[in-house]
Design a protein around this motif. Structure first.
Motif, PDB file in Angstrom:
ATOM      1  N   GLY A 133      57.082 -71.015  83.602  1.00  0.00           N
ATOM      2  CA  GLY A 133      56.195 -69.949  84.045  1.00  0.00           C
ATOM      3  C   GLY A 133      56.671 -69.259  85.308  1.00  0.00           C
ATOM      4  N   PHE A 134      56.296 -68.022  85.429  1.00  0.00           N
ATOM      5  CA  PHE A 134      56.666 -67.190  86.581  1.00  0.00           C
ATOM      6  C   PHE A 134      55.425 -66.900  87.432  1.00  0.00           C
ATOM      7  CE2 PHE A 134      59.559 -65.896  83.063  1.00  0.00           C
ATOM      8  CZ  PHE A 134      60.744 -66.363  83.596  1.00  0.00           C
ATOM      9  N   PRO A 135      55.599 -66.702  88.739  1.00  0.00           N
ATOM     10  CA  PRO A 135      56.834 -66.876  89.514  1.00  0.00           C
ATOM     11  C   PRO A 135      57.136 -68.348  89.723  1.00  0.00           C
ATOM     12  CG  PRO A 135      55.043 -66.366  90.996  1.00  0.00           C
ATOM     13  CD  PRO A 135      54.469 -66.291  89.610  1.00  0.00           C
ATOM     14  N   ALA A 136      58.406 -68.634  89.994  1.00  0.00           N
ATOM     15  CA  ALA A 136      58.825 -70.011  90.220  1.00  0.00           C
ATOM     16  C   ALA A 136      59.961 -70.017  91.240  1.00  0.00           C
ATOM     17  CB  ALA A 136      59.291 -70.651  88.920  1.00  0.00           C
ATOM     18  N   VAL A 137      60.256 -71.200  91.742  1.00  0.00           N
ATOM     19  CA  VAL A 137      61.422 -71.406  92.600  1.00  0.00           C
ATOM     20  C   VAL A 137      62.363 -72.337  91.854  1.00  0.00           C
ATOM     21  CG1 VAL A 137      62.269 -72.247  94.813  1.00  0.00           C
ATOM     22  CG2 VAL A 137      60.034 -71.143  94.683  1.00  0.00           C
ATOM     23  N   VAL A 138      63.600 -71.912  91.634  1.00  0.00           N
ATOM     24  CA  VAL A 138      64.606 -72.743  90.973  1.00  0.00           C
ATOM     25  C   VAL A 138      65.561 -73.261  92.038  1.00  0.00           C
ATOM     26  CG1 VAL A 138      66.497 -72.777  89.303  1.00  0.00           C
ATOM     27  CG2 VAL A 138      64.398 -71.519  88.787  1.00  0.00           C
ATOM     28  N   LYS A 139      65.805 -74.584  92.017  1.00  0.00           N
ATOM     29  CA  LYS A 139      66.631 -75.222  93.038  1.00  0.00           C
ATOM     30  C   LYS A 139      67.701 -76.079  92.387  1.00  0.00           C
ATOM     31  CE  LYS A 139      62.841 -75.846  96.398  1.00  0.00           C
ATOM     32  NZ  LYS A 139      62.105 -76.870  97.206  1.00  0.00           N
ATOM     33  N   THR A 140      68.875 -76.132  93.018  1.00  0.00           N
ATOM     34  CA  THR A 140      69.856 -77.137  92.630  1.00  0.00           C
ATOM     35  C   THR A 140      69.316 -78.496  93.072  1.00  0.00           C
ATOM     36  OG1 THR A 140      71.051 -76.890  94.719  1.00  0.00           O
ATOM     37  CG2 THR A 140      71.789 -75.538  92.873  1.00  0.00           C
ATOM     38  N   THR A 141      69.541 -79.515  92.266  1.00  0.00           N
ATOM     39  CA  THR A 141      69.033 -80.834  92.646  1.00  0.00           C
ATOM     40  C   THR A 141      69.825 -81.436  93.792  1.00  0.00           C
ATOM     41  OG1 THR A 141      70.392 -81.942  90.975  1.00  0.00           O
ATOM     42  CG2 THR A 141      68.141 -81.320  90.344  1.00  0.00           C
ATOM     43  N   GLY A 147      68.152 -72.648 102.693  1.00  0.00           N
ATOM     44  CA  GLY A 147      68.004 -71.537 101.767  1.00  0.00           C
ATOM     45  C   GLY A 147      69.097 -71.420 100.725  1.00  0.00           C
ATOM     46  N   LYS A 148      70.169 -72.214 100.836  1.00  0.00           N
ATOM     47  CA  LYS A 148      71.244 -72.181  99.843  1.00  0.00           C
ATOM     48  C   LYS A 148      70.834 -73.015  98.639  1.00  0.00           C
ATOM     49  CE  LYS A 148      74.863 -71.717 103.380  1.00  0.00           C
ATOM     50  NZ  LYS A 148      73.968 -71.754 104.553  1.00  0.00           N
ATOM     51  N   GLY A 149      71.241 -72.583  97.454  1.00  0.00           N
ATOM     52  CA  GLY A 149      70.890 -73.314  96.245  1.00  0.00           C
ATOM     53  C   GLY A 149      69.429 -73.167  95.854  1.00  0.00           C
ATOM     54  N   VAL A 150      68.814 -72.070  96.289  1.00  0.00           N
ATOM     55  CA  VAL A 150      67.399 -71.814  96.005  1.00  0.00           C
ATOM     56  C   VAL A 150      67.254 -70.372  95.539  1.00  0.00           C
ATOM     57  CG1 VAL A 150      65.062 -71.722  96.962  1.00  0.00           C
ATOM     58  CG2 VAL A 150      66.669 -73.473  97.769  1.00  0.00           C
ATOM     59  N   TRP A 151      66.546 -70.193  94.424  1.00  0.00           N
ATOM     60  CA  TRP A 151      66.313 -68.863  93.880  1.00  0.00           C
ATOM     61  C   TRP A 151      64.832 -68.672  93.584  1.00  0.00           C
ATOM     62  CZ3 TRP A 151      70.176 -72.156  92.546  1.00  0.00           C
ATOM     63  CH2 TRP A 151      71.503 -71.714  92.686  1.00  0.00           C
ATOM     64  N   GLY A 206      65.291 -68.087 105.228  1.00  0.00           N
ATOM     65  CA  GLY A 206      65.539 -69.413 104.680  1.00  0.00           C
ATOM     66  C   GLY A 206      66.014 -70.438 105.681  1.00  0.00           C
ATOM     67  N   VAL A 207      66.089 -70.078 106.969  1.00  0.00           N
ATOM     68  CA  VAL A 207      66.576 -70.981 108.014  1.00  0.00           C
ATOM     69  C   VAL A 207      65.462 -71.197 109.031  1.00  0.00           C
ATOM     70  CG1 VAL A 207      68.289 -71.295 109.839  1.00  0.00           C
ATOM     71  CG2 VAL A 207      68.936 -70.169 107.703  1.00  0.00           C
ATOM     72  N   CYS A 208      65.320 -72.422 109.505  1.00  0.00           N
ATOM     73  CA  CYS A 208      64.335 -72.703 110.541  1.00  0.00           C
ATOM     74  C   CYS A 208      64.659 -71.876 111.781  1.00  0.00           C
ATOM     75  CB  CYS A 208      64.337 -74.192 110.883  1.00  0.00           C
ATOM     76  SG  CYS A 208      63.208 -74.649 112.216  1.00  0.00           S
ATOM     77  N   ALA A 209      63.696 -71.062 112.224  1.00  0.00           N
ATOM     78  CA  ALA A 209      63.900 -70.212 113.396  1.00  0.00           C
ATOM     79  C   ALA A 209      63.254 -70.802 114.632  1.00  0.00           C
ATOM     80  CB  ALA A 209      63.351 -68.811 113.136  1.00  0.00           C
ATOM     81  N   GLU A 210      62.013 -71.328 114.491  1.00  0.00           N
ATOM     82  CA  GLU A 210      61.333 -71.909 115.638  1.00  0.00           C
ATOM     83  C   GLU A 210      60.329 -72.957 115.192  1.00  0.00           C
ATOM     84  OE1 GLU A 210      60.019 -68.197 117.329  1.00  0.00           O
ATOM     85  OE2 GLU A 210      58.000 -68.416 116.496  1.00  0.00           O
ATOM     86  N   VAL A 211      60.022 -73.849 116.108  1.00  0.00           N
ATOM     87  CA  VAL A 211      59.104 -74.957 115.838  1.00  0.00           C
ATOM     88  C   VAL A 211      58.105 -75.027 116.979  1.00  0.00           C
ATOM     89  CG1 VAL A 211      58.913 -77.476 115.652  1.00  0.00           C
ATOM     90  CG2 VAL A 211      60.776 -76.274 114.486  1.00  0.00           C
ATOM     91  N   VAL A 212      56.831 -75.202 116.615  1.00  0.00           N
ATOM     92  CA  VAL A 212      55.769 -75.362 117.608  1.00  0.00           C
ATOM     93  C   VAL A 212      55.172 -76.757 117.433  1.00  0.00           C
ATOM     94  CG1 VAL A 212      53.588 -74.485 118.510  1.00  0.00           C
ATOM     95  CG2 VAL A 212      55.272 -72.891 117.545  1.00  0.00           C
ATOM     96  N   ALA A 213      55.171 -77.520 118.535  1.00  0.00           N
ATOM     97  CA  ALA A 213      54.652 -78.885 118.506  1.00  0.00           C
ATOM     98  C   ALA A 213      53.533 -79.029 119.546  1.00  0.00           C
ATOM     99  CB  ALA A 213      55.772 -79.882 118.808  1.00  0.00           C
ATOM    100  N   PRO A 214      52.350 -79.504 119.096  1.00  0.00           N
ATOM    101  CA  PRO A 214      51.956 -79.754 117.716  1.00  0.00           C
ATOM    102  C   PRO A 214      51.625 -78.447 116.992  1.00  0.00           C
ATOM    103  CG  PRO A 214      50.102 -80.147 119.173  1.00  0.00           C
ATOM    104  CD  PRO A 214      51.279 -79.846 120.067  1.00  0.00           C
ATOM    105  N   ALA A 215      51.443 -78.505 115.683  1.00  0.00           N
ATOM    106  CA  ALA A 215      51.107 -77.308 114.913  1.00  0.00           C
ATOM    107  C   ALA A 215      49.785 -76.734 115.413  1.00  0.00           C
ATOM    108  CB  ALA A 215      50.999 -77.650 113.431  1.00  0.00           C
TER     109      ALA A 215
END
Length: 371
Positions: A133-141, A147-151, A206-215
C-alpha cells in the motif's frame, strides 16, 4: 607500548570521542582504523590500519585484548563469532548486534516481543510494494544510514530505484508523526542500566541536524514509556554498551520504534557537556563491566547542533570566530576534511532558557558552517 584494555573497531568520530573518557578512566584503546589519519586515529596512539571485513585484521587488533567494541555496526557477524570463540568479548555481541545490522531481523524480533513498530513487510517486487500500500517507506535491510538506502514511495514507479539495487528490502508505513525522539540507555553485562533523558531529534535532508535534551513538552507518561521501552529492548536483546532507540512520536500520542543503534549515537552527543556522565564514558564503563555513571542532566536544557560541511573549509581558522561570538558554546571538531553535508563537528550549549540555548547553539554552528 603498554597493553591495551580494549579494541575499538572503526576510526570515525564516535571512536574519537571515546578517547577522552578512556584517558580519564585509565583505559588504553587499540584502534582498527580505515586509514592512518582518520578521525579517531588522530587522537589514539595505538592505531592499526585495517579492514573491518577482514578477519585477520580484526584478530590482529584484538590480540591480547579481552573486550572489543565498535564505532559502527558493520563487522560481519561470522567474524564476531570467531572473535568470541577465540576468547575475546565483542560488546555488543553478534547475537545482539544483528538487530542493529539488519532492519528485517530487527523488525521480526521487535514484533515477536510486542514492541510498538510501524506496520511493515518484506518486499521483493513492485507487486509486493503495491500490495503493501501507498504511501510507504522502502528501506534496504542492511547498510543504510543518514537517509541513504531509504525511499519514500507514493506510486509504483517510485520503487524502481530501490528494487533495482538488488538487495533485500522492507516496506514500512509512512508514519504520521509529530516529531522524532531518541531514548538511550547504557547496559552492563549483568543487567545494570542507566537511562538518559528522552530527547527530540530534528532532521534536515535525512540527517540529524539538532537535538534538544530533554524533549520539550513531552508528556511525562510518554517519556517514561519511551525510556522503559529502550530499557526493555536492551534487556531482551542482551545489548552491552550504549543503545539508542530512535522513535516516532505519532500525532495521536504514541511512540513507535524507527531504528536501533548499539553504540554511542548522534542523539547523545549533548551528554558530553550536558550530563553527569557522557554516553561515551558510560559506553566504556558498560563494555568494561564497570559500575555505570549517572545520566542526570547538568542543566534544564542542552542543545546539540551538528556542524555539517558548508562554505567554511578551514574550521581551525574559523574556530576563534565561533568561540568569540558564543564563548559558552562547547565546540567539538572531528578532524575531518570538509565536504558538503558531511558531519565535521558539533556544538553544544546548556542553560536554563531553551530559546536562548537553542539560538546560541545554532549561531555557533552556523559560524562554523557558512561563516
Amino acid at each position: 607500548m603498554a597493553r591495551a584494555h580494549l579494541a575499538v573497531i572503526g576510526g570515525g568520530q564516535l571512536a574519537r570521542m571515546m578517547q577522552q573518557p578512556a584517558i580519564a578512566l585509565g583505559l588504553r584503546i587499540r584502534l582498527l582504523a580505515e586509514g592512518p589519519d582518520v578521525s579517531a586515529a588522530q587522537v589514539v596512539a595505538d592505531s592499526v590500519v585495517g579492514d573491518h571485513t577482514v578477519l585477520a585484521d580484526l584478530e590482529a587488533v584484538a590480540e591480547g585484548v579481552s573486550v572489543v567494541t565498535f564505532d559502527h555496526e558493520h563487522v560481519p557477524p561470522e567474524h564476531l563469532r570467531a572473535l568470541a570463540a577465540a576468547g575475546h568479548a565483542p560488546r555488543p555481541g553478534p547475537h545482539a548486534l544483528l538487530f542493529a545490522q539488519d532492519k528485517g531481523e530487527m523488525r521480526e524480533r521487535l514484533t515477536e516481543l510486542g514492541v510498538p513498530c510501524p506496520r511493515w513487510a518484506f518486499v521483493t517486487s513492485a507487486e509486493d510494494v503495491a500490495a503493501f500500500g501507498f504511501p510507504a517507506v522502502v528501506k534496504t535491510t542492511r547498510g543504510g544510514y543518514d537517509g541513504k538506502g531509504v525511499w519514500v514511495v507514493r506510486e509504483p514507479s517510485d520503487a524502481e530505484d530501490a528494487l533495482a539495487a538488488g538487495v533485500p528490502l522492507i516496506a514500512e508505513e509512512l508514519v504520521d508523526f509529530r516529531r522524532e525522539l531518541s531514548a538511550q540507555v547504557a547496559r552492563r553485562p549483568g543487567g545494570e542500566v542507566a537511562r538518559y533523558p528522552v530527547v527530540e531529534s530534528r532532521q534536515a535532508n535525512g540527517v540529524c541536524a539538532e537535538v534538544v535534551a530533554p524533549a520539550p513538552d513531552l508528556d511525562p507518561a510518554l517519556a517514561e514509556q519511551a525510556a522503559a521501552l529502550a530499557e526493555r529492548v536492551a534487556t531482551e536483546l542482551d545489548v552491552v554498551g550504549m543503545l539508542a532507540v530512535e522513535l516516532f512520536e505519532t500525532a495521536d500520542g504514541r511512540v513507535l520504534v524507527n531504528e536501533l543503534a548499539m553504540r554511542p549515537h548522534n542523539t547523545g552527543h549533548w551528554s558530553i557537556d550536558g550530563a553527569v556522565t557522557s554516553q561515551f564514558e558510560n559506553h566504556l564503563r558498560a563494555v568494561m563491566d564497570l559500575p555505570l555513571g549517572s545520566a542526570r542532566p547538568l542543566a534544564a536544557w542542552s542543545v546539540m547542533v551538528n556542524v555539517l560541511g558548508g562554505s567554511v573549509t578551514d574550521l581551525e581558522a574559523q574556530l576563534p570566530v565561533a568561540l568569540a561570538a558564543v564563548p559558552h558554546a562547547k565546540v567539538h571538531l572531528y578532524g575531518k576534511a570538509v565536504k558538503p553535508g558531511r558531519k565535521v563537528g558539533h556544538v553544544t550549549v546548556v542553560g536554563d532558557d531553551l530559546d536562548a540555548v537553542l539560538a546560541d547553539a545554532r549561531r555557533a554552528a552556523a559560524l562554523l558552517t557558512d561563516g
